[in-house]
Scaffold this active site. Structure first.
Site, PDB file in Angstrom:
ATOM      1  N   LYS A  37       6.757   3.761   2.141  1.00  0.00           N
ATOM      2  CA  LYS A  37       6.975   2.755   1.103  1.00  0.00           C
ATOM      3  C   LYS A  37       6.091   3.109  -0.084  1.00  0.00           C
ATOM      4  O   LYS A  37       4.870   3.041  -0.003  1.00  0.00           O
ATOM      5  CB  LYS A  37       6.650   1.356   1.610  1.00  0.00           C
ATOM      6  CG  LYS A  37       7.022   0.268   0.612  1.00  0.00           C
ATOM      7  CD  LYS A  37       6.706  -1.121   1.149  1.00  0.00           C
ATOM      8  CE  LYS A  37       7.263  -2.189   0.211  1.00  0.00           C
ATOM      9  NZ  LYS A  37       6.809  -2.022  -1.179  1.00  0.00           N
ATOM     10  N   ASP A  39       4.502   2.852  -3.942  1.00  0.00           N
ATOM     11  CA  ASP A  39       3.906   1.767  -4.719  1.00  0.00           C
ATOM     12  C   ASP A  39       4.129   2.044  -6.198  1.00  0.00           C
ATOM     13  O   ASP A  39       3.256   2.557  -6.892  1.00  0.00           O
ATOM     14  CB  ASP A  39       2.410   1.672  -4.390  1.00  0.00           C
ATOM     15  CG  ASP A  39       1.784   0.402  -4.917  1.00  0.00           C
ATOM     16  OD1 ASP A  39       2.540  -0.477  -5.359  1.00  0.00           O
ATOM     17  OD2 ASP A  39       0.550   0.290  -4.873  1.00  0.00           O
ATOM     18  N   GLU A 174       1.160   1.712   1.834  1.00  0.00           N
ATOM     19  CA  GLU A 174       1.570   0.308   1.753  1.00  0.00           C
ATOM     20  C   GLU A 174       2.412  -0.110   2.940  1.00  0.00           C
ATOM     21  O   GLU A 174       2.408  -1.278   3.325  1.00  0.00           O
ATOM     22  CB  GLU A 174       2.341   0.074   0.451  1.00  0.00           C
ATOM     23  CG  GLU A 174       2.618  -1.396   0.187  1.00  0.00           C
ATOM     24  CD  GLU A 174       3.363  -1.613  -1.109  1.00  0.00           C
ATOM     25  OE1 GLU A 174       3.883  -2.722  -1.297  1.00  0.00           O
ATOM     26  OE2 GLU A 174       3.444  -0.686  -1.920  1.00  0.00           O
TER      27      GLU A 174
END
Length: 330
Positions: A37, A39, A174
């Site tokens: 994931k 950012d 994340e």
């Protein structure tokens, strides 16, 4: 006499992005692939010959903001393409950082940003959005046979999502994005792609700010809110840590023109909160609910207020009306 050449199909002007749903744990099994994931800003790259555009999740054309990324995309070996990805700032340790992305934007240092490509919806005159994801990613990976500065292919792992997410958390990332490998691209859908986070990290709307105390300049704390499913704007708590002096100054300039005498919340902050009394409320500078920021937090209290909030940056790519409360990660 030469036969007429067939007309090439141009990529769509904009495709509504497929969305993710927050879950507690990454799914397991061979039907799911898992990616890091990132950012940053969700961004679509539309390539139509020499005309290259960067489009936000709502279809805004931000090409003028990221000319270095536009130049990098010219290296892709394609005539036409429509690529889904994330535009990020990358730290020296390889971790993406939203605060660095915002700083790069504010200071005009966007030349070092990286576009992570994770899906391909159109390629050289052909729409491939209805192909299974695993086939679309295979075609996308084929475009990255050589190293291209400013561009990266977002690789993935198939199966064992919980272990993938655990390693992502150990690396201070994340979280993980998990996607069904056998499905077509589904604009707006929130079930075929899911996200599992390492930290509670969400967007909130700025509804006001307080005056600074001591040596802190410009702004004390940001007062945050979110919309309910029935359209009410509720108080979520405040964010004061994690904001640099330069960012405090920028926020003061950003929020100043939005001041309003009327409290924008549909329900006043609870009396148990810092701003629950009439005296404290009188000291708040209320603003029109237009600015969206991203924060990390530990959890929600029983009074539905955020705990241990840290400011990460402003989200200029998300309309305030789309900010609703998500359940925290346990």
């Amino acid at each position: 006499m030469n036969p007429a050449k067939p007309n090439r199909t141009h990529p769509p002007k904009w495709i509504e992005p497929q969305l993710t749903r927050l879950v507690d744990e990454a799914p397991n099994g061979p039907d799911w692939l898992h990616e890091i994931k990132y950012d940053g800003y969700r961004m679509h790259a539309r390539i139509d010959g020499s005309d290259i555009r960067l489009l936000t999740r709502t279809g805004l054309d931000w090409s003028h903001r990221y000319q270095a990324t536009i130049a990098a995309l010219r290296a892709l070996p394609v005539k036409e393409a429509y690529v889904d990805g994330e535009l990020c700032a990358v730290r020296a340790d390889g971790v993406t950082s939203f605060s660095r992305l915002q700083a790069a934007m504010d200071e005009g240092r966007t030349g070092d940003l990286v576009f992570f490509a994770f899906d391909l919806l159109f390629l050289n005159g052909e729409s491939i959005a209805k192909l299974p994801l695993i086939e679309r990613k295979a075609r996308l990976e084929g475009l990255f046979s050589t190293d291209m500065p400013g561009l990266r292919f977002s690789d993935h792992v198939i199966g064992d999502g919980p272990t993938f997410r655990k390693h992502a958390c150990r690396l201070a990332l994340e979280g993980a994005i998990s996607k069904r490998i056998d499905r077509a691209y589904a604009s707006g859908n929130r079930g075929l792609w899911v996200k599992s986070k390492c930290l509670n990290r969400e967007e909130f709307i700025v509804v006001g700010w307080t005056d600074p105390t001591g040596s802190r300049p410009h702004i004390g704390s940001l007062l945050l809110g979110y919309y309910t499913d029935d359209g009410r704007l509720l108080y979520a708590g405040r964010a004061g840590t994690g904001i640099t002096v330069a960012e405090l100054k920028r926020l003061a300039r950003r929020l100043g023109p939005l001041q309003t005498a009327r409290m924008p919340l549909d329900v006043p902050p609870p009396r148990e909160s810092r701003f629950g009394s009439p005296l404290e409320l009188s000291r708040v500078h209320w603003v029109r609910p237009e600015v969206v920021v991203e924060v990390t937090y530990l959890t929600w209290t029983e009074d539905n207020l955020l705990r241990q909030v840290s400011y990460q940056g402003e989200r200029q790519d998300k309309p305030a009306r789309q900010v609703v409360r998500s359940p925290p990660h346990p």
